[in-house]
Design an enzyme around this catalytic site. Structure first.
Site, PDB file in Angstrom:
ATOM      1  N   CYS A 117       0.815  -1.224   0.000  1.00 49.62           N
ATOM      2  CA  CYS A 117       0.000   0.000   0.000  1.00 49.62           C
ATOM      3  C   CYS A 117       0.846   1.269   0.000  1.00 49.62           C
ATOM      4  O   CYS A 117       0.319   2.369  -0.140  1.00 49.62           O
ATOM      5  CB  CYS A 117      -0.954  -0.001   1.188  1.00 49.62           C
ATOM      6  SG  CYS A 117      -2.009  -1.450   1.202  1.00 49.62           S
ATOM      7  N   HIS A 258      -3.450   7.058   2.075  1.00 46.96           N
ATOM      8  CA  HIS A 258      -3.864   5.753   1.583  1.00 46.96           C
ATOM      9  C   HIS A 258      -5.225   5.439   2.204  1.00 46.96           C
ATOM     10  O   HIS A 258      -5.421   5.596   3.419  1.00 46.96           O
ATOM     11  CB  HIS A 258      -2.812   4.711   1.957  1.00 46.96           C
ATOM     12  CG  HIS A 258      -3.291   3.308   1.853  1.00 46.96           C
ATOM     13  ND1 HIS A 258      -3.895   2.821   0.714  1.00 46.96           N
ATOM     14  CD2 HIS A 258      -3.289   2.279   2.757  1.00 46.96           C
ATOM     15  CE1 HIS A 258      -4.238   1.558   0.923  1.00 46.96           C
ATOM     16  NE2 HIS A 258      -3.884   1.212   2.145  1.00 46.96           N
ATOM     17  N   ASN A 288     -10.205  -0.475   0.369  1.00 43.94           N
ATOM     18  CA  ASN A 288      -8.753  -0.338   0.318  1.00 43.94           C
ATOM     19  C   ASN A 288      -8.244  -0.954  -0.990  1.00 43.94           C
ATOM     20  O   ASN A 288      -8.273  -2.167  -1.151  1.00 43.94           O
ATOM     21  CB  ASN A 288      -8.174  -1.061   1.547  1.00 43.94           C
ATOM     22  CG  ASN A 288      -6.658  -1.043   1.577  1.00 43.94           C
ATOM     23  OD1 ASN A 288      -5.996  -0.725   0.588  1.00 43.94           O
ATOM     24  ND2 ASN A 288      -6.099  -1.405   2.720  1.00 43.94           N
TER      25      ASN A 288
END
Ligand code: UT7
Length: 334
Positions: A117, A258, A288
Site C-alpha cells: 500500500c 492511503h 482499500n
C-alpha cells in the site's frame, strides 16, 4: 525551487480505472457473518469494486494510464519510463512491460515496484529520482492492485476491506520543482502483521533432489497491529515530509492518505490538526485498493475541480512491509 542536480518535477496528469462490478456491504452480509453497520462504523466502507475473471491488472493499469496521458497531453511514444506499483501483477515476472506494450510506449523502459500500500508513494519518489538526475524527462507511474484475487472470502476480518482498481500519474521534468519533499520508511520487525505469503510444497524431482512447488496463500493480517502502526507512524512521517518540504500544516490544501480506514484518516487529521474537510476520502466507494488508492482519490479531486493547479498536497502511503512514507507536492505544471 530549482533542483540543483538537474531538473525539477511536475505532476501534469492523472487517471483512473476501476472494474464495473460493485460489491456492497449488504452483499457482504450474505458472504460472511458481518453487518453493514459494523463495516461502516469500523471502516467507513460501503462498497468496493471487484475485478471479475475478464478483468486484468494489465487492462486496468492500461486504462488508467491512457486517462492520465490524455490529461497530460503526453503521447505514450514520448514516455521514457513506466513504473507499475503493484503487489498483484498478472505475471510474477512483472506486468509493467505488458502495459507498456498495450500503450505502445516503444521508447520507454518499464518495471514493477512492489511496496504494497506504500507502492504509489514509493513509486513517486523513485520516478522523481530519474527526473531529478536528468536521465528521464517523462515518467508514467501507475498504482494498481486486484487484491480480490488474494482475499480469503470466508474471513470477515479481511474480506470486507479490499477493492480493486488502478490509478496513474504522469510526471514531467520542469523548471520549478513541484515535489517539495518526502520521507520513506520501512520496518522488517513488523513484517509478520500483514502478508501474502508463498507456501512451499516439497516435490521430489530425483532421489535426494527436491524443489518447492507451492503457491501463494490468501492475505493474512493482524488488523489491530496494522491500525496501531498506521495511527502512530502516519502523522509522524507526514510531519517529516512537511519539514523537508518547508511547509506547515496550514500551507497544505489537501491531505491524501492511503484509503485503508476512515478512522485512520480521522486519527491522523486530528493528530496533525488538519480539518477533516481538507482530507480527500473515497474509501466509502472503493475500500482499500492498496497501491491504487492514492491516485484513485487524486484523480477524482483533480477532475471535479477540488484540486487546482498550484494546490499543495501532503500524501501518505502505509501498509505491509511494514512500509510507510509521505510526500509534499504541488499539483500541476511548475
Ligand atoms: O492497507 C493497510 C492495511 N490494512 C489496514 O490498514 C487495516 C488496519 N486495521 C483496521 O482497519 C481495523 O483493525 C479493522 C477494520 C481491520 C478491524 O477493526 P477493529 O476495530 O480493530 O476490530 P477488531 O479486529 O478488534 O475486532 C473487534 C470485533 C471482534 O469480535 P470480538 O472478538 O470482540 O468478539 C471481531 O471478531 O469485531 C469482530 N469482527 C467483525 N464483526 C463483524 C471482525 N471483523 C468483523 C466483521 N463483521 N467484518
Amino acid at each position: 525551487m530549482q533542483n540543483q542536480m538537474g531538473s525539477g518535477i511536475s505532476l501534469i496528469g492523472v487517471g483512473a480505472a476501476t472494474p464495473p462490478a460493485a460489491l456492497d456491504n449488504g452483499q457482504m452480509e450474505r458472504l460472511v457473518d458481518t453487518s453493514d453497520d459494523w463495516i461502516k462504523t469500523r471502516t467507513g466502507i460501503r462498497e468496493r469494486r471487484i475485478a471479475g475473471a475478464d478483468s486484468t491488472l494489465t487492462g486496468l493499469g492500461t486504462a488508467a494510464a491512457r486517462n492520465a496521458l490524455e490529461m497530460a497531453g503526453v503521447s505514450a511514444a514520448d514516455l521514457d519510463l513506466i513504473i507499475l506499483a503493484t503487489s498483484t501483477p498478472d505475471d510474477l515476472f512483472g506486468s509493467a512491460a505488458a502495459i507498456q506494450g498495450q500503450l505502445g510506449a516503444s521508447q520507454a523502459v518499464s518495471f514493477d515496484l512492489t511496496a504494497a500500500c506504500s507502492g504509489f508513494l514509493f513509486g513517486l519518489v523513485t520516478a522523481a529520482q530519474y527526473i531529478r538526475t536528468g536521465v528521464y524527462k517523462r515518467v508514467l507511474l501507475i498504482g494498481a492492485d486486484v487484491l480480490s484475487r488474494w482475499v480469503d472470502w470466508s474471513d470477515r476480518r479481511t474480506c470486507i476491506l479490499f477493492g480493486d482498481g488502478a490509478g496513474a500519474v504522469v510526471l514531467e521534468a520542469s523548471e520549478q520543482d513541484q515535489l517539495l519533499g518526502f520521507e520513506m520508511r520501512s520496518n522488517g520487525a513488523g513484517n509478520c502483521v500483514l502478508n501474502l505469503n508463498y507456501q512451499s510444497e516439497e516435490k521430489e524431482l530425483l532421489p535426494g533432489i527436491n524443489v518447492s512447488q507451492g503457491g501463494y496463500q490468501t492475505i493474512s493480517m493482524n488488523g489491530k497491529e496494522v491500525y496501531k502502526f498506521a495511527v502512530r507512524k502516519v502523522p509522524e512521517v507526514i510531519e517529516k515530509a512537511m519539514f523537508y518540504s518547508d511547509i506547515a500544516a496550514n500551507d497544505v490544501d489537501w491531505l491524501v492518505l492511503h484509503q485503508a480506514n476512515l478512522r485512520i484518516v480521522e486519527a491522523a487529521a486530528q493528530r496533525l490538526k488538519f480539518p477533516l474537510d481538507k482530507c480527500l476520502v473515497n474509501l466509502e466507494r472503493h475500500g482499500n485498493t492498496s497501491a491504487a488508492s492514492i491516485p484513485l482519490v487524486l484523480n477524482e479531486a483533480v477532475r471535479d475541480g477540488r484540486i487546482q493547479p498550484g494546490h499543495v498536497i501532503a500524501a501518505s502511503g502505509f501498509g505491509a512491509g511494514l512500509s510507510w512514507g509521505a510526500a509534499g507536492f504541488r499539483w500541476g505544471k511548475g
